[in-house]
Design a protein around this motif. Structure first.
Motif, PDB file in Angstrom:
ATOM      1  N   LEU A 161      18.304 -15.302   8.802  1.00  0.00           N
ATOM      2  CA  LEU A 161      19.558 -14.576   8.619  1.00  0.00           C
ATOM      3  C   LEU A 161      20.722 -15.543   8.501  1.00  0.00           C
ATOM      4  O   LEU A 161      21.594 -15.396   7.634  1.00  0.00           O
ATOM      5  CB  LEU A 161      19.779 -13.617   9.784  1.00  0.00           C
ATOM      6  N   ASN A 162      20.753 -16.560   9.342  1.00  0.00           N
ATOM      7  CA  ASN A 162      21.832 -17.537   9.276  1.00  0.00           C
ATOM      8  C   ASN A 162      21.798 -18.341   7.986  1.00  0.00           C
ATOM      9  O   ASN A 162      22.831 -18.844   7.534  1.00  0.00           O
ATOM     10  CB  ASN A 162      21.765 -18.483  10.474  1.00  0.00           C
ATOM     11  N   ALA A 163      20.594 -18.481   7.388  1.00  0.00           N
ATOM     12  CA  ALA A 163      20.457 -19.231   6.137  1.00  0.00           C
ATOM     13  C   ALA A 163      20.676 -18.365   4.910  1.00  0.00           C
ATOM     14  O   ALA A 163      20.594 -18.859   3.783  1.00  0.00           O
ATOM     15  CB  ALA A 163      19.078 -19.878   6.067  1.00  0.00           C
ATOM     16  N   GLY A 164      20.951 -17.067   5.113  1.00  0.00           N
ATOM     17  CA  GLY A 164      21.195 -16.186   3.981  1.00  0.00           C
ATOM     18  C   GLY A 164      19.946 -15.562   3.383  1.00  0.00           C
ATOM     19  O   GLY A 164      20.029 -14.908   2.349  1.00  0.00           O
ATOM     20  N   ARG A 165      18.793 -15.733   4.031  1.00  0.00           N
ATOM     21  CA  ARG A 165      17.552 -15.133   3.528  1.00  0.00           C
ATOM     22  C   ARG A 165      17.395 -13.770   4.207  1.00  0.00           C
ATOM     23  O   ARG A 165      16.621 -13.590   5.142  1.00  0.00           O
ATOM     24  CB  ARG A 165      16.368 -16.052   3.805  1.00  0.00           C
ATOM     25  N   HIS A 166      18.152 -12.812   3.705  1.00  0.00           N
ATOM     26  CA  HIS A 166      18.329 -11.558   4.418  1.00  0.00           C
ATOM     27  C   HIS A 166      17.066 -10.709   4.457  1.00  0.00           C
ATOM     28  O   HIS A 166      16.705 -10.163   5.508  1.00  0.00           O
ATOM     29  CB  HIS A 166      19.480 -10.776   3.786  1.00  0.00           C
ATOM     30  N   ALA A 167      16.389 -10.563   3.317  1.00  0.00           N
ATOM     31  CA  ALA A 167      15.172  -9.744   3.295  1.00  0.00           C
ATOM     32  C   ALA A 167      14.096 -10.366   4.181  1.00  0.00           C
ATOM     33  O   ALA A 167      13.356  -9.657   4.882  1.00  0.00           O
ATOM     34  CB  ALA A 167      14.666  -9.599   1.860  1.00  0.00           C
ATOM     35  N   GLU A 168      14.006 -11.684   4.155  1.00  0.00           N
ATOM     36  CA  GLU A 168      13.033 -12.374   5.005  1.00  0.00           C
ATOM     37  C   GLU A 168      13.362 -12.135   6.477  1.00  0.00           C
ATOM     38  O   GLU A 168      12.469 -11.887   7.295  1.00  0.00           O
ATOM     39  CB  GLU A 168      13.058 -13.868   4.690  1.00  0.00           C
ATOM     40  N   ALA A 169      14.633 -12.197   6.822  1.00  0.00           N
ATOM     41  CA  ALA A 169      15.041 -11.952   8.204  1.00  0.00           C
ATOM     42  C   ALA A 169      14.659 -10.542   8.637  1.00  0.00           C
ATOM     43  O   ALA A 169      14.142 -10.333   9.745  1.00  0.00           O
ATOM     44  CB  ALA A 169      16.543 -12.159   8.346  1.00  0.00           C
TER      45      ALA A 169
END
Length: 577
Positions: free
Chosen positions: A63-71
Motif C-alpha cells: 500500500l505504501n508503495a502504491g501497489r493498491h490491488a496487491e495490498a
C-alpha cells in the motif's frame, strides 16, 4: 491534458499539478482514515507457512508503495487466515480497494461504527453513496450525504453530490437546490455549475442560462464553465453563439483540445449530448480531486477520481489524472493502462498518447517513446506533432525536432510557446540565425516572459553579442524570478562578459547558492574567480564541475582549464551596457 479548469487557484498551484505533484502517500491517507492499532500476532516459526502478520506487513508495504490491488489481496488473506483480525485490517483493506478502483468492494468494507475515525466514517459514507448511485439505488444514499455527517476534506464532495442523488431519486425540488459549504470556493463555483446543469436537465432553460452566464462572465472564467455553457447553447440550436464562446476560450488557450473539438462540432451544426445524471455527478467530483492533488494530497485525490470513474467509467480526463498519479507512484504498467483507456477520436486522445510516450521516455526507453509519438503524429493532429517535436528534442535530435515544427507554425495561430520551442531546438542544433529569428518572434509575441527573456539573453551573452540589451533582458527575468539559479547565473555571466569581474563573482556566488548542483553555474564561477586572482578557488570550482555529471562539452572545458588555467585565453573585452 485538458482537465476541469480551476480559475480560482493560482497558476503556480495548477502548474505544480500539471507536472505531477507529490502526494501524502497511502500512509498519510491511512493516518487520516484509520485509528486501528497494528496487530500483535505472536511470531511463528519458519516452518509454520504463511502467517497473518506476514501478510499484514506485505499489505502495508504494498500500500505504501502504491501497489493498491496487491495490498488489498494481502489484507484479504489476513482475514481468511485469522478471522479475528477483520477489525484490524478492515479499514486498511477498505483504503486499498478504493485506491485500486474496486469501489464495490470498498463500499462493502467501509467502516460504519464508532470505532473508526470521523474522517474514515465520512469517507466510508461517501463511498457507499457513490456505489448506491452507480447501481441504481439512489434512495438509499440520501442519508449518507447529509451535510452534518461530513468531515473535512469530504464536505465538498458531499455537498456537490447531493443534488445529483436527489435527481436520481426523483426529488425535483432537492435536485435544484444549490450546493452550499460556507467558505468553500470549490463548492461555490462548481455548485453553481452543477445547478445550471440540473436546471437544464429539469428543462428550466432560462434559469440554467442565468447560471451559465454568471459563470462565463468576468475577465477569466474557467474553461469548464465555458465548455459547459457552449454545450448548452448547442443543444438550444444556438451554434453561432457557442462558436463565439469557444473562440473566446481559444484566444486565451489556443492549444485547448476540448475547445478545438467543441468548436469543430458546433461549426458542423452538431450538438454535445446532455450529460446523464451519473456523468454529471462524476464531473462534480473531478474538481474536488484536482484541488486535493494541487494541495499535495495526491492519494486522497486518487480516491476521489476512483469514485468519479465508478459513476462514469468513460471520463477521459479522470483517467489521465489517474495515470499521472500512478506514474508518480512508480506503477508504470497501471499508469499506461489508465492512459490507454482514452480511445482514438476522443479530444483527449493526443494528450493520452503523449503521456504514454513520455512514460517510456522517463523510463529510459527513448526509442519506444519516439515510435509511439511518430504513430500519433501521423494523424496530423497538431498536439501530437508538437509532442513528437518535444520528444525529439529530449532525445537530442534537435534539427529533426525543429523541422517537425515547421508545418505546425505555418498552420497555427501565432503562439510564442511554439516559436520558443523551435528556437531552442535550432539553437541546440547550431542553426543560430534561424534560432535567433524564432526567439525574437516569440519575444515579440510575449515580451515579458522570464524564461524567454533569459534564454535569448543568455544566448547572446554566451556568444558575446548584444551584451547591453542582453543584460537588461536577464535583469528583467531575474526581477521576476529572483530564486532562479539559472537566471541569476545569466546575469552573472553578463557581468563577466562585460568585464565587471567583481560583480560577476558576487552574482555567480548567489547563483551557486541557489543551484549548487548545476555544473555550468559552477564552471562560470570558477572562471570569475580566476579573473579576480582567486586561482585556488577557481580550481576548486572546476574540480567540482567534474563531480556533477556535466555534459561532454562542459567536462572538456573544465578539464582544459584545470590543466592550462585561463591565462592562455584573453579575458573578454570590457564593454559598457
Amino acid at each position: 491534458m485538458n482537465t476541469p479548469d480551476m480559475a480560482f487557484l493560482s497558476e503556480r498551484v495548477l502548474r505544480r499539478m500539471a507536472l505531477r505533484l507529490g502526494s501524502l502517500g497511502a500512509a498519510a491517507l491511512l493516518a487520516a482514515c484509520t485509528t486501528t492499532p497494528e496487530p500483535s500476532w505472536p511470531p511463528l516459526p519458519p516452518t509454520s507457512g504463511v502467517s497473518p502478520y506476514g501478510q499484514f506487513l506485505a499489505g502495508r508495504a504494498a500500500l505504501n508503495a502504491g501497489r493498491h490491488a496487491e495490498a488489498a489481496s494481502y489484507y484479504e488473506a489476513v482475514r481468511r487466515l485469522d478471522p479475528e483480525a477483520a477489525s484490524i485490517v478492515g479499514e486498511r483493506e477498505f483504503v486499498a480497494a478504493l485506491l485500486a478502483g474496486d469501489v464495490t468492494t470498498a463500499a462493502r468494507l467501509a467502516p460504519v461504527d464508532g470505532s473508526a475515525s470521523p474522517s474514515s466514517l465520512s469517507l466510508g459514507r461517501l463511498v457507499r453513496a457513490v456505489e448506491g448511485m452507480s447501481t441504481g439505488r439512489p434512495r438509499s444514499v440520501r442519508a449518507l450525504l447529509a451535510p452534518e455527517t461530513a468531515t473535512f476534506p469530504h464536505r465538498s464532495a458531499t455537498a456537490l453530490l447531493s443534488p445529483w442523488a436527489a435527481a436520481m431519486a426523483g426529488d425535483r425540488e432537492g435536485l435544484l437546490v444549490r450546493p452550499q459549504s460556507p467558505g468553500d470556493r470549490v463548492v461555490d463555483v462548481f455548485g453553481l455549475l452543477s445547478q445550471a446543469r440540473l436546471f437544464e436537465w429539469a428543462r428550466r432553460y432560462d434559469e440554467a442560462e442565468t447560471n451559465f452566464k454568471v459563470l462565463a462572465g468576468g475577465e477569466s472564467p474557467g474553461s469548464a464553465a465555458l465548455l459547459a455553457y457552449g454545450g448548452f447553447l448547442e443543444r438550444r440550436k444556438r451554434h453561432a453563439e457557442a462558436i463565439a464562446l469557444y473562440d473566446r476560450l481559444l484566444s486565451a488557450d489556443p492549444r485547448n483540445a476540448l475547445a478545438r473539438a467543441a468548436r469543430t462540432r458546433a461549426s458542423e451544426g452538431r450538438s454535445e449530448p446532455l450529460p446523464t445524471l451519473r456523468q454529471g455527478a462524476a464531473q462534480s467530483l473531478i474538481p474536488v480531486a484536482a484541488t486535493l492533488i494541487a494541495a499535495g494530497q495526491g492519494q486522497m485525490g486518487l480516491a476521489y477520481l476512483r469514485l468519479a470513474l465508478r459513476l462514469d467509467p468513460d471520463n477521459h480526463s479522470a483517467w489521465l489524472l489517474v495515470g499521472d498519479l500512478l506514474e508518480d507512484e512508480g506503477q508504470l504498467e497501471e499508469a499506461r493502462a489508465a492512459y490507454a483507456r482514452t480511445p482514438a477520436g476522443a479530444p483527449e486522445f493526443p494528450a493520452a498518447q503523449a503521456k504514454l510516450a513520455w512514460s517510456h521516455q522517463r523510463a529510459g526507453d527513448g526509442e519506444t517513446a519516439l515510435r509511439l509519438a511518430r504513430s500519433a503524429a501521423a494523424s496530423g493532429d497538431i498536439e501530437a506533432v508538437i509532442n513528437l517535436a518535444d520528444l525529439l528534442r529530449a532525445n537530442e535530435r534537435f534539427s529533426e525536432s525543429a523541422d517537425v515544427m515547421a508545418p505546425v507554425l505555418a498552420s497555427s495561430a501565432p503562439d510564442w510557446r511554439l516559436f520558443f520551442a523551435r528556437g531552442v531546438s535550432l539553437e541546440r542544433a547550431g542553426r543560430w540565425k534561424e534560432a535567433e529569428r524564432d526567439l525574437k518572434e516569440a519575444l515579440r509575441l510575449n515580451p515579458d516572459e522570464p524564461e524567454l527573456l533569459n534564454y535569448l539573453g543568455y544566448s547572446w551573452i554566451d556568444r558575446n553579442e548584444n551584451l547591453g540589451e542582453a543584460l537588461e533582458m536577464v535583469r528583467r527575468a531575474v526581477s521576476q524570478n529572483p530564486r532562479s539559479g539559472a537566471m541569476v547565473d545569466s546575469l552573472g555571466w553578463a557581468h563577466y562578459r562585460l568585464g565587471d569581474f567583481p560583480r560577476a563573482v558576487q552574482t555567480l556566488e548567489q547563483a551557486v547558492e541557489l543551484e549548487p548542483g548545476d555544473p555550468e553555474i559552477n564552471n562560470h564561477l570558477g572562471d570569475a574567480y580566476w579573473r579576480v586572482g582567486r586561482r585556488e578557488e577557481a580550481g576548486f570550482q572546476w574540480r567540482r564541475v567534474l563531480t556533477l555529471d556535466p555534459d561532454p562539452r562542459i567536462r572538456a572545458d573544465a578539464e582544459r582549464k584545470l590543466s592550462e588555467g585561463l591565462d592562455s585565453a584573453p579575458p573578454p573585452s570590457p564593454r559598457k551596457p
